[in-house]
Design a protein around this motif. Structure first.
Motif, PDB file in Angstrom:
ATOM      1  N   MET A   1       7.342   4.633 -16.238  1.00  0.00           N
ATOM      2  CA  MET A   1       8.100   3.995 -15.109  1.00  0.00           C
ATOM      3  C   MET A   1       7.614   2.379 -14.940  1.00  0.00           C
ATOM      4  O   MET A   1       7.319   2.672 -14.903  1.00  0.00           O
ATOM      5  CB  MET A   1       9.420   4.800 -14.116  1.00  0.00           C
ATOM      6  N   LYS A   2       8.453   1.669 -14.875  1.00  0.00           N
ATOM      7  CA  LYS A   2       8.043   1.133 -13.794  1.00  0.00           C
ATOM      8  C   LYS A   2       9.186  -0.333 -13.216  1.00  0.00           C
ATOM      9  O   LYS A   2      10.026   0.356 -12.442  1.00  0.00           O
ATOM     10  CB  LYS A   2       8.073  -0.885 -15.138  1.00  0.00           C
ATOM     11  N   MET A   3       8.466  -1.380 -12.200  1.00  0.00           N
ATOM     12  CA  MET A   3       8.829  -1.542 -10.756  1.00  0.00           C
ATOM     13  C   MET A   3       9.239  -2.799 -11.051  1.00  0.00           C
ATOM     14  O   MET A   3       8.399  -3.710 -11.617  1.00  0.00           O
ATOM     15  CB  MET A   3       8.293  -0.768  -9.793  1.00  0.00           C
ATOM     16  N   LEU A   4      10.428  -3.201 -10.614  1.00  0.00           N
ATOM     17  CA  LEU A   4      10.593  -4.648 -10.060  1.00  0.00           C
ATOM     18  C   LEU A   4      10.622  -4.961  -9.117  1.00  0.00           C
ATOM     19  O   LEU A   4      12.322  -4.134  -8.303  1.00  0.00           O
ATOM     20  CB  LEU A   4      11.533  -4.734 -11.509  1.00  0.00           C
ATOM     21  N   VAL A   5      10.285  -5.712  -7.919  1.00  0.00           N
ATOM     22  CA  VAL A   5      10.783  -5.341  -6.506  1.00  0.00           C
ATOM     23  C   VAL A   5      11.255  -7.102  -6.960  1.00  0.00           C
ATOM     24  O   VAL A   5      10.065  -8.462  -6.903  1.00  0.00           O
ATOM     25  CB  VAL A   5       9.025  -5.322  -6.036  1.00  0.00           C
ATOM     26  N   GLY A   6      11.960  -7.540  -5.597  1.00  0.00           N
ATOM     27  CA  GLY A   6      12.381  -8.420  -4.792  1.00  0.00           C
ATOM     28  C   GLY A   6      12.235  -8.347  -3.568  1.00  0.00           C
ATOM     29  O   GLY A   6      12.763  -7.627  -2.751  1.00  0.00           O
ATOM     30  N   VAL A  57      13.314   1.209 -15.724  1.00  0.00           N
ATOM     31  CA  VAL A  57      13.174   0.458 -14.730  1.00  0.00           C
ATOM     32  C   VAL A  57      13.573   1.169 -12.899  1.00  0.00           C
ATOM     33  O   VAL A  57      14.929   0.955 -13.243  1.00  0.00           O
ATOM     34  CB  VAL A  57      13.679  -1.189 -15.027  1.00  0.00           C
ATOM     35  N   LEU A  58      12.953   0.609 -12.271  1.00  0.00           N
ATOM     36  CA  LEU A  58      13.440   0.670 -11.248  1.00  0.00           C
ATOM     37  C   LEU A  58      13.357  -0.432 -10.375  1.00  0.00           C
ATOM     38  O   LEU A  58      12.174  -1.040  -9.496  1.00  0.00           O
ATOM     39  CB  LEU A  58      12.451   1.914  -9.560  1.00  0.00           C
ATOM     40  N   LEU A  59      14.610  -0.924  -9.712  1.00  0.00           N
ATOM     41  CA  LEU A  59      14.771  -2.236  -9.254  1.00  0.00           C
ATOM     42  C   LEU A  59      14.892  -1.940  -7.460  1.00  0.00           C
ATOM     43  O   LEU A  59      15.447  -1.216  -6.908  1.00  0.00           O
ATOM     44  CB  LEU A  59      16.177  -2.831  -9.285  1.00  0.00           C
ATOM     45  N   VAL A  60      13.762  -2.886  -6.679  1.00  0.00           N
ATOM     46  CA  VAL A  60      13.780  -2.389  -5.759  1.00  0.00           C
ATOM     47  C   VAL A  60      13.572  -3.561  -4.508  1.00  0.00           C
ATOM     48  O   VAL A  60      13.771  -4.729  -4.626  1.00  0.00           O
ATOM     49  CB  VAL A  60      12.737  -1.626  -5.196  1.00  0.00           C
ATOM     50  N   LYS A  61      14.808  -3.602  -3.850  1.00  0.00           N
ATOM     51  CA  LYS A  61      14.922  -4.174  -2.693  1.00  0.00           C
ATOM     52  C   LYS A  61      14.556  -3.823  -1.221  1.00  0.00           C
ATOM     53  O   LYS A  61      15.058  -2.790  -0.820  1.00  0.00           O
ATOM     54  CB  LYS A  61      16.525  -4.928  -2.392  1.00  0.00           C
ATOM     55  N   PRO A  62      13.479  -3.795  -1.163  1.00  0.00           N
ATOM     56  CA  PRO A  62      12.472  -3.217   0.697  1.00  0.00           C
ATOM     57  C   PRO A  62      13.422  -3.348   1.473  1.00  0.00           C
ATOM     58  O   PRO A  62      13.988  -5.470   1.816  1.00  0.00           O
ATOM     59  CB  PRO A  62      11.341  -3.774   0.402  1.00  0.00           C
ATOM     60  N   GLN A  63      14.186  -2.868   2.316  1.00  0.00           N
ATOM     61  CA  GLN A  63      14.803  -3.014   3.686  1.00  0.00           C
ATOM     62  C   GLN A  63      13.856  -2.832   5.241  1.00  0.00           C
ATOM     63  O   GLN A  63      14.249  -2.659   6.232  1.00  0.00           O
ATOM     64  CB  GLN A  63      15.941  -1.902   3.903  1.00  0.00           C
ATOM     65  N   THR A  64      12.821  -3.190   4.890  1.00  0.00           N
ATOM     66  CA  THR A  64      11.754  -2.758   6.065  1.00  0.00           C
ATOM     67  C   THR A  64      11.235  -4.014   6.508  1.00  0.00           C
ATOM     68  O   THR A  64      10.827  -4.301   7.695  1.00  0.00           O
ATOM     69  CB  THR A  64      10.241  -2.116   5.261  1.00  0.00           C
ATOM     70  N   THR A  88       6.195  -5.502 -11.038  1.00  0.00           N
ATOM     71  CA  THR A  88       6.715  -7.050 -10.980  1.00  0.00           C
ATOM     72  C   THR A  88       7.589  -7.468  -9.241  1.00  0.00           C
ATOM     73  O   THR A  88       7.852  -6.587  -8.591  1.00  0.00           O
ATOM     74  CB  THR A  88       7.191  -7.744 -11.763  1.00  0.00           C
ATOM     75  N   VAL A  89       6.950  -8.241  -9.148  1.00  0.00           N
ATOM     76  CA  VAL A  89       7.105  -8.890  -7.707  1.00  0.00           C
ATOM     77  C   VAL A  89       7.455 -10.159  -7.614  1.00  0.00           C
ATOM     78  O   VAL A  89       6.535 -11.203  -7.907  1.00  0.00           O
ATOM     79  CB  VAL A  89       5.923  -8.305  -6.368  1.00  0.00           C
TER      80      VAL A  89
END
Length: 190
Positions: A1-6, A57-64, A88-89
Protein backbone atom coordinates in the motif's frame (compact mmCIF):
# COMPACT_ATOMS: atom_id res chain seq x y z
CA UNK A 1 0.00 0.00 0.00
CA UNK A 2 1.08 3.56 -0.73
CA UNK A 3 0.13 6.80 1.03
CA UNK A 4 -0.52 10.20 -0.52
CA UNK A 5 -0.64 12.99 2.07
CA UNK A 6 -1.83 16.54 1.51
CA UNK A 7 -0.79 18.96 4.25
CA UNK A 8 -3.04 21.71 5.56
CA UNK A 9 -5.08 22.91 8.50
CA UNK A 10 -8.60 21.64 9.25
CA UNK A 11 -11.68 23.85 9.21
CA UNK A 12 -13.34 26.26 6.82
CA UNK A 13 -11.31 29.16 8.24
CA UNK A 14 -8.19 27.74 6.53
CA UNK A 15 -9.66 26.24 3.34
CA UNK A 16 -8.49 28.95 0.97
CA UNK A 17 -5.16 29.79 2.62
CA UNK A 18 -1.82 29.28 0.91
CA UNK A 19 -0.90 26.75 3.62
CA UNK A 20 -3.77 24.44 2.56
CA UNK A 21 -2.55 23.78 -0.95
CA UNK A 22 -1.99 20.08 -0.09
CA UNK A 23 -5.61 19.67 1.06
CA UNK A 24 -6.92 21.40 -2.08
CA UNK A 25 -4.88 19.14 -4.32
CA UNK A 26 -6.16 15.98 -2.60
CA UNK A 27 -9.73 17.31 -2.83
CA UNK A 28 -9.26 17.75 -6.59
CA UNK A 29 -7.75 14.27 -6.93
CA UNK A 30 -10.62 12.73 -4.94
CA UNK A 31 -13.17 14.54 -7.09
CA UNK A 32 -11.44 13.36 -10.27
CA UNK A 33 -11.37 9.77 -9.01
CA UNK A 34 -14.99 9.90 -7.75
CA UNK A 35 -13.88 9.47 -4.12
CA UNK A 36 -15.10 11.07 -0.94
CA UNK A 37 -13.12 11.49 2.25
CA UNK A 38 -14.31 9.89 5.45
CA UNK A 39 -13.30 10.73 8.98
CA UNK A 40 -10.80 8.43 10.70
CA UNK A 41 -10.93 9.86 14.25
CA UNK A 42 -8.57 7.21 15.64
CA UNK A 43 -5.87 8.64 13.36
CA UNK A 44 -6.98 12.29 13.46
CA UNK A 45 -7.35 12.28 9.69
CA UNK A 46 -9.75 12.37 6.79
CA UNK A 47 -8.97 9.48 4.45
CA UNK A 48 -10.03 7.93 1.16
CA UNK A 49 -8.76 4.83 -0.63
CA UNK A 50 -8.25 4.21 -4.34
CA UNK A 51 -6.19 2.05 -6.67
CA UNK A 52 -3.59 3.38 -9.12
CA UNK A 53 -1.53 1.17 -11.43
CA UNK A 54 -2.60 -1.83 -9.37
CA UNK A 55 -1.40 -0.23 -6.12
CA UNK A 56 -3.79 0.49 -3.26
CA UNK A 57 -3.37 4.16 -2.29
CA UNK A 58 -4.48 5.79 0.95
CA UNK A 59 -5.20 9.52 0.57
CA UNK A 60 -4.69 11.37 3.86
CA UNK A 61 -5.58 14.86 5.06
CA UNK A 62 -4.29 15.12 8.66
CA UNK A 63 -6.75 16.92 10.94
CA UNK A 64 -4.12 17.71 13.60
CA UNK A 65 -3.22 21.14 12.22
CA UNK A 66 -0.11 21.56 10.13
CA UNK A 67 2.43 21.69 12.95
CA UNK A 68 1.37 18.25 14.23
CA UNK A 69 0.91 16.41 10.93
CA UNK A 70 3.25 13.59 12.00
CA UNK A 71 0.89 12.70 14.87
CA UNK A 72 -1.64 11.62 12.25
CA UNK A 73 0.56 10.30 9.43
CA UNK A 74 2.95 8.13 11.50
CA UNK A 75 0.22 6.07 13.26
CA UNK A 76 -1.54 5.53 9.91
CA UNK A 77 1.72 4.43 8.28
CA UNK A 78 2.40 2.04 11.17
CA UNK A 79 -1.16 0.64 11.15
CA UNK A 80 -1.07 -0.05 7.39
CA UNK A 81 2.63 -1.07 7.44
CA UNK A 82 3.64 1.66 4.98
CA UNK A 83 7.32 2.53 4.86
CA UNK A 84 8.25 6.24 4.53
CA UNK A 85 9.63 5.49 1.06
CA UNK A 86 6.04 4.65 0.03
CA UNK A 87 4.66 8.00 1.25
CA UNK A 88 4.27 11.07 -0.97
CA UNK A 89 3.58 14.42 0.70
CA UNK A 90 2.17 17.47 -1.10
CA UNK A 91 2.63 20.85 0.59
CA UNK A 92 3.26 24.58 0.20
CA UNK A 93 6.81 25.88 -0.02
CA UNK A 94 7.78 29.48 0.80
CA UNK A 95 11.20 29.15 -0.82
CA UNK A 96 9.78 28.35 -4.25
CA UNK A 97 8.21 31.15 -6.25
CA UNK A 98 4.51 30.90 -6.95
CA UNK A 99 3.98 28.78 -10.05
CA UNK A 100 6.96 26.49 -9.40
CA UNK A 101 6.84 22.86 -8.34
CA UNK A 102 9.67 20.59 -7.20
CA UNK A 103 9.78 16.88 -6.44
CA UNK A 104 12.45 15.31 -4.26
CA UNK A 105 12.97 12.43 -1.90
CA UNK A 106 14.25 12.63 1.64
CA UNK A 107 15.99 15.50 3.36
CA UNK A 108 15.38 17.96 6.14
CA UNK A 109 12.30 19.99 6.90
CA UNK A 110 13.59 23.27 5.46
CA UNK A 111 11.78 25.24 8.16
CA UNK A 112 8.36 23.79 7.23
CA UNK A 113 6.60 22.84 10.46
CA UNK A 114 4.48 20.14 8.82
CA UNK A 115 7.61 18.39 7.56
CA UNK A 116 9.34 18.95 10.89
CA UNK A 117 6.51 17.00 12.56
CA UNK A 118 6.64 14.22 9.94
CA UNK A 119 10.40 13.91 10.38
CA UNK A 120 9.98 13.68 14.17
CA UNK A 121 7.31 10.96 14.04
CA UNK A 122 8.22 8.76 11.06
CA UNK A 123 11.10 6.26 11.35
CA UNK A 124 13.03 8.18 8.66
CA UNK A 125 12.59 11.08 6.23
CA UNK A 126 12.75 9.04 3.01
CA UNK A 127 9.30 10.10 1.81
CA UNK A 128 8.74 11.89 -1.49
CA UNK A 129 8.05 15.60 -1.28
CA UNK A 130 5.99 17.52 -3.83
CA UNK A 131 6.71 21.16 -3.04
CA UNK A 132 4.29 23.68 -4.50
CA UNK A 133 5.69 27.21 -4.49
CA UNK A 134 3.75 29.98 -2.77
CA UNK A 135 6.62 32.50 -2.68
CA UNK A 136 7.48 34.74 0.22
CA UNK A 137 5.70 37.91 1.28
CA UNK A 138 7.27 41.16 0.04
CA UNK A 139 8.22 41.95 3.65
CA UNK A 140 7.45 41.14 7.26
CA UNK A 141 6.16 38.10 9.08
CA UNK A 142 5.42 34.97 7.04
CA UNK A 143 2.51 33.78 9.22
CA UNK A 144 -0.11 36.14 7.76
CA UNK A 145 1.18 35.20 4.30
CA UNK A 146 0.85 31.42 4.63
CA UNK A 147 -2.45 31.74 6.51
CA UNK A 148 -3.72 34.39 4.11
CA UNK A 149 -6.02 33.72 1.22
CA UNK A 150 -4.60 33.41 -2.24
CA UNK A 151 -5.80 36.02 -4.72
CA UNK A 152 -7.30 35.27 -8.16
CA UNK A 153 -3.88 35.27 -9.83
CA UNK A 154 -2.53 32.81 -7.24
CA UNK A 155 -5.60 30.63 -7.74
CA UNK A 156 -5.08 30.51 -11.52
CA UNK A 157 -1.41 29.56 -11.05
CA UNK A 158 -2.39 26.88 -8.53
CA UNK A 159 -4.91 25.33 -10.93
CA UNK A 160 -2.29 25.27 -13.71
CA UNK A 161 0.13 23.40 -11.41
CA UNK A 162 -2.61 21.02 -10.27
CA UNK A 163 -3.53 20.26 -13.91
CA UNK A 164 0.12 19.39 -14.61
CA UNK A 165 0.56 17.32 -11.42
CA UNK A 166 -2.72 15.39 -11.42
CA UNK A 167 -1.99 13.02 -14.34
CA UNK A 168 1.48 12.25 -12.93
CA UNK A 169 0.32 11.04 -9.51
CA UNK A 170 0.27 7.37 -10.66
CA UNK A 171 3.95 7.70 -11.67
CA UNK A 172 4.81 9.27 -8.31
CA UNK A 173 3.00 6.45 -6.52
CA UNK A 174 5.20 3.97 -8.41
CA UNK A 175 8.32 5.89 -7.32
CA UNK A 176 9.01 7.29 -10.81
CA UNK A 177 9.87 10.77 -9.49
CA UNK A 178 12.18 11.85 -12.33
CA UNK A 179 9.79 10.72 -15.04
CA UNK A 180 6.87 12.47 -13.32
CA UNK A 181 8.91 15.65 -12.84
CA UNK A 182 9.91 15.71 -16.52
CA UNK A 183 6.31 15.28 -17.68
CA UNK A 184 5.13 18.03 -15.31
CA UNK A 185 7.90 20.33 -16.58
CA UNK A 186 6.93 19.63 -20.22
CA UNK A 187 3.28 20.40 -19.46
CA UNK A 188 4.11 23.65 -17.70
CA UNK A 189 6.40 24.74 -20.56
CA UNK A 190 3.73 24.29 -23.23
Amino acid sequence: MKMLVGLGNPGSKYEKTRHNIGFRFLDLLAKTEGLSFGSAPRFQADTATTTMNGEKVLLVKPQTFMNNSGESVAPLAKYYDIEPSNITVIYDDLDLPSGKLRIKSGGGHGGHNGLRSLNQHLPNADYTRVKIGIGRPPSGDITPWVLGGADEGDHAVELRLFDALLPQIPLLILGERDKAANKIHQTLQS
